[in-house]
Enzyme design. Structure first.
Site, PDB file in Angstrom:
ATOM      1  N   CYS A 220      15.480  20.543  12.799  1.00 10.87           N
ATOM      2  CA  CYS A 220      16.695  19.890  13.588  1.00 10.87           C
ATOM      3  C   CYS A 220      17.856  20.993  13.726  1.00 10.87           C
ATOM      4  O   CYS A 220      17.590  22.198  13.625  1.00 10.87           O
ATOM      5  CB  CYS A 220      17.194  18.561  12.676  1.00 10.87           C
ATOM      6  SG  CYS A 220      17.850  19.015  11.001  1.00 10.87           S
ATOM      7  N   ARG A 226      18.144  14.838   9.732  1.00 14.02           N
ATOM      8  CA  ARG A 226      16.851  14.214  10.113  1.00 14.02           C
ATOM      9  C   ARG A 226      15.761  15.072   9.927  1.00 14.02           C
ATOM     10  O   ARG A 226      14.594  14.610   9.737  1.00 14.02           O
ATOM     11  CB  ARG A 226      17.060  14.538  11.805  1.00 14.02           C
ATOM     12  CG  ARG A 226      18.104  13.767  12.482  1.00 14.02           C
ATOM     13  CD  ARG A 226      18.564  14.109  13.698  1.00 14.02           C
ATOM     14  NE  ARG A 226      19.411  15.513  13.761  1.00 14.02           N
ATOM     15  CZ  ARG A 226      19.863  15.877  14.960  1.00 14.02           C
ATOM     16  NH1 ARG A 226      19.499  15.605  15.981  1.00 14.02           N
ATOM     17  NH2 ARG A 226      20.398  17.078  14.963  1.00 14.02           N
ATOM     18  N   ASP A 337      21.544  13.108  16.090  1.00 14.59           N
ATOM     19  CA  ASP A 337      22.299  13.269  14.681  1.00 14.59           C
ATOM     20  C   ASP A 337      22.991  12.181  14.197  1.00 14.59           C
ATOM     21  O   ASP A 337      24.095  11.632  14.687  1.00 14.59           O
ATOM     22  CB  ASP A 337      23.057  14.503  14.922  1.00 14.59           C
ATOM     23  CG  ASP A 337      23.192  15.311  13.189  1.00 14.59           C
ATOM     24  OD1 ASP A 337      23.141  14.367  12.510  1.00 14.59           O
ATOM     25  OD2 ASP A 337      23.737  16.238  13.226  1.00 14.59           O
TER      26      ASP A 337
END
Length: 369
Positions: A220, A226, A337
């Site tokens: 990420c 994440r 996100d």
């Protein structure tokens, strides 16, 4: 008369390197230190040097083609099986020799003089190695073609021990004191994309199992939200499929990690992600963020990005990774996100990641033990 140079008493090691290259260019043999044992080398373009090395083997086992790393190895053996590529990337430079099928016509190896090819490979096998010691690496860098080594022997841990047996045959011995590991390199034979230890050495069977593992990386931006959740969930799902504990995954041939394209080193995971996964018995509190490095890119077998933008950013720098870098969502959707979106946003993000991971896990074939 053998010339001997003590590196610890040398003002400028570049003079030693140039002297070694000069001897090699004249078809002479040079003894180099490595991290495991002292090795005897000759220049691969010199039939005279190859004849001398072959005379020292006392048999018909293959000599060792010495390369600077994986990229050069590919030039000489372009049809390396996937497992050999993986071990070369992860073990080199280092104390591992790979024994593979002799390359087909059309490779750089086939362009060496025929008499040299037959001395290096009297049979159907070729051995390759990329030593870690700086002296031999720099000598290779200044040489017009790869060096060829006599197979390493653990008894030659010092320059004295090698000179006792080969003093008359070697023109130059570069002495760097006792070898660091005190053992020989491990020779690994690869046939049908399976490995087998042909000569035990520094790198053990357990280590080789881990080095030959499938590495999954989740990517990420900051590696705090994440991708750590994806890593933790994937570990749990994979361990459940394998019917093992998460800390046993590496022994079963799987390594799982995560990184970020703009990550700092050592940042903790988001508290929301930690709390949500804890409800499923998954502990990611010890996670520390890390940036996505060239080394991670080279070693990972499977990289899953959270967004199309992440994937595009990686491939813009490394288009060669087109096959291994994939979007986490098989539907082509980004995983947004959750940072700053509140606890419910984290829950929705976790659920979306878990859905995609379940599909990936279903496609993994588990080898029968």
């Amino acid at each position: 008369m053998t010339e001997r140079i003590n590196l610890k008493q040398t003002d400028d090691i570049r003079d030693v390197i140039h002297l070694a290259v000069q001897y090699l260019a004249k078809g002479e043999l040079v003894a180099f230190p490595t991290a495991t044992a002292y090795v005897i080398a000759g220049q691969s373009l010199s039939p005279a040097a190859m004849t001398k090395l072959r005379a020292l083997t006392g048999g018909d086992q293959p000599l060792v083609l010495c390369v600077k790393g994986f990229d050069e190895a590919q030039d000489y053996l372009p049809e390396m099986p996937p497992l050999a590529r993986k071990l070369a990337k992860r073990c080199w430079p280092g104390p591992v020799v790979l024994e593979l099928e002799r390359p087909q016509p059309g490779s750089l190896f086939s362009q060496l003089p025929p008499e040299v090819q037959s001395e290096i490979c009297p049979g159907s096998q070729l051995r390759l190695r990329a030593p870690a010691h700086e002296i031999i690496f720099q000598a290779m860098r200044l040489s017009p073609s790869p060096l060829v080594l006599l197979n390493e022997d653990s008894k030659y841990q010092t320059a004295d021990s090698l000179i006792d047996d080969f003093g008359e045959e070697v023109a130059l011995v570069i002495d760097d004191g006792p070898s660091r590991f005190g053992d020989q390199s491990t020779i690994v034979g690869i046939v049908d994309n399976q490995w087998k230890i042909l000569q035990p050495g520094v790198v053990t069977e357990t280590t080789l199992k881990r080095l030959s593992s499938e590495i999954y990386m989740f990517i990420c931006t900051g590696n705090t939200c994440r991708s750590p959740m994806a890593e933790g969930l994937f570990r749990k799902l994979l361990a459940d499929k394998l019917k093992c504990q998460e800390d046993e995954l590496s022994d079963r041939g799987f390594i799982v990690g995560s990184a970020g394209l703009a990550a700092a080193m050592g940042a903790p995971p988001s508290p929301e992600g930690v709390a949500i996964l804890a409800e499923q018995g998954i502990d990611i509190q010890a996670h520390e963020s890390q940036p996505l490095t060239e080394r991670l890119l080279d070693q990972a077998d499977h990289l899953f990005t959270m967004t199309q933008g992440h994937r595009a950013a990686i491939l813009s720098e490394r288009p060669d990774l087109e096959e291994s870098v994939k979007l986490l969502s098989s539907e082509g959707k980004d995983v947004s996100d959750p940072i700053g979106g509140g606890f419910q946003c984290y829950i929705e993000c976790k659920n979306e990641i878990e859905k995609h991971l379940t599909q990936i896990i279903a496609q993994i074939n588990i080898p029968q033990s």
